[in-house]
Design a protein around this motif. Sequence first.
Motif: not given
Length: 417
Positions: A390-400
Amino acid sequence: MQAFLLYICDHALSGRAGRIKEQSIGADVLGRKPDYNPADDNIVRVRARELRERLGRYFATEGIEEPIVITVPKGTYVPEFSPRFGAPHDAPVVPRAIKGPDTTSQERHPLITPQERHPLIRYWAPLMAFFLITVVTSIALTRILLKSGKNSPVVQRNVELQDFWGQFFDRPDEELRVVYADSGLGAWQTAGGHDLHLGDYLSQKYLGVRNDKFSELVKTRVTSPADLSISVQLAILAKEFGGRIRLQFARDNDDFFRYKNAFVIGSRRSNPWVEVFEPHLNFVLDKDPHSGALLFRNRHPQAHEADAYAIPTLLDAVGRNQKEFDSYGLVALLKGCTGPELVVLAEGLNMPATQAAGDMLTDPQRLQTMLSALGHKTGTKVTPFEALIKLTSLPGGYENPTVITFRLHPAGSCEVW
């Protein structure tokens, strides 16, 4: 240098050139704190100057025949992509259209009429622009990164890397076949409402579909920046172990099953070869029949597990990511009874999730974290498994990125494909 180049090219090609700032490059690429002061630390300017010089040398010598020239003009960190012949050097190839949907000009998108501009179709133009730019720049970018020789960063060898990758490169010059995704195929299915299976893909009958306004999407041979990034990292890692990789586009039906080991990037929608291995997986790609959202179906839920793990809408899988949302990726190591001895799958419900899955396997710290979550005993060979991330999808990337559940395949067992 490689991380710097990938970062600015990815942002430019994704329509986020306005976010390419000295502060963000220092923090996101060069390891500076988010609140560092560029006036006191000129690391970005120094690296940018080195990058300009290295690109100039490459395209003037070894890359003299490259069709696309990548430059980073002085006074900016935004790259330009210019054809070797034709357009003037100061006219970048990257069009304004990739910054986002533009439905104000009928002349710009003559295939799209006002009546056709439903939510799926109005994203066709920026998707097409993105894919067309990616296909011409990925060749040049890949060659720059894979030919960098002694300037390539050295993978920090740790025990977990040895436990996982040592079994792939157990002999000198061992080869890993990397099958990267046919990204136009996934976009074509999304835009046109198609569902393609491996048999249809191998027959290539889909290329002759009549009256298909999205046919150019599926005919174009392109892959995603995530696949490019993962392939580069695999090449660096293989070199560290004394091996090498052989790249194969998913559409090229060269039988990769005759190779000892394989790494397959992307979900079944963009890399139908994944379908071969899905009978042996607990978490498989599916689609919500009502919303069309992509999801991973949990075939045999255990206590405290969900039946499915989905993203909000199908459009979020094809690059509309203008918001943060939860997404999911899958990493699997399978052992075959016939064909490849070992197969790795790295797939996601959208591009950031696929990138996260690949990073879990090539980044030493993330691999260590994942194997720890699986209960792996350090110093022993990693056995077959599948892990849902599971991840946090960001504009142009991801985190966690976090392993939220997994399955271990019985020791000594193998799958028949």
